[in-house]
Design a protein around this motif. Structure first.
Motif, PDB file in Angstrom:
ATOM      1  N   TYR A  65      74.758  48.724  -9.035  1.00  0.00           N
ATOM      2  CA  TYR A  65      75.351  47.411  -8.759  1.00  0.00           C
ATOM      3  C   TYR A  65      74.256  46.345  -8.676  1.00  0.00           C
ATOM      4  CZ  TYR A  65      78.164  43.919  -6.291  1.00  0.00           C
ATOM      5  OH  TYR A  65      78.811  42.781  -5.918  1.00  0.00           O
TER       6      TYR A  65
ATOM      7  N   TRP B 183      83.152  39.753 -15.330  1.00  0.00           N
ATOM      8  CA  TRP B 183      82.710  40.998 -14.692  1.00  0.00           C
ATOM      9  C   TRP B 183      83.595  41.302 -13.489  1.00  0.00           C
ATOM     10  CZ3 TRP B 183      79.279  41.731 -10.188  1.00  0.00           C
ATOM     11  CH2 TRP B 183      78.857  43.055 -10.065  1.00  0.00           C
TER      12      TRP B 183
ATOM     13  N   ALA C  44      86.652  44.400 -12.976  1.00  0.00           N
ATOM     14  CA  ALA C  44      86.635  45.369 -11.881  1.00  0.00           C
ATOM     15  C   ALA C  44      88.019  45.587 -11.293  1.00  0.00           C
ATOM     16  CB  ALA C  44      85.675  44.900 -10.794  1.00  0.00           C
ATOM     17  N   CYS C  45      88.946  44.713 -11.606  1.00  0.00           N
ATOM     18  CA  CYS C  45      90.297  44.832 -11.021  1.00  0.00           C
ATOM     19  C   CYS C  45      91.072  45.981 -11.539  1.00  0.00           C
ATOM     20  CB  CYS C  45      91.089  43.567 -11.264  1.00  0.00           C
ATOM     21  SG  CYS C  45      90.434  42.175 -10.358  1.00  0.00           S
TER      22      CYS C  45
END
Length: 100
Positions: free
Chosen positions: A64, A95, A99-100
């Protein structure tokens, strides 16, 4: 995860100066895929799993942090500084939406 995040930012920055951002990003993405593949079997084991889970979480945090240190530089390299704020804002939003 905070330790992994900080280490990932530093290591990715140093590595990108040596081998280039594109190769560093490719290594980080391969590392991410490998860490996520090993995430599920680790969480299903019971004996000594808490230490392994912490290690895997640290490695995911490393990834990350590495991504967040590479993305601004990569955006500047690809599209220049003229509209950097807008371009990086769009990249960062994409981005987050991914991620959802």
């Amino acid at each position: 995860m905070a330790v992994g995040n900080a280490a990932g930012r530093i290591c990715a920055g140093l590595l990108s100066d040596k081998i280039g951002r594109r190769w560093t990003l490719m290594l980080v993405l391969l590392f991410s895929g490998r860490a996520h593949v090993h995430r599920d079997p680790v969480t299903k084991s019971t004996e000594g799993a808490k230490y392994v889970i912490v290690l895997v979480a640290t490695l995911i945090g490393f990834n990350y942090g590495a991504n967040l240190s590479l993305f601004p530089s990569f955006a500047k390299d690809l599209w220049g500084l003229k509209n950097f704020g807008m371009n990086y804002g769009i990249l960062f939003t994409a981005w987050g939406a991914g991620a959802c």
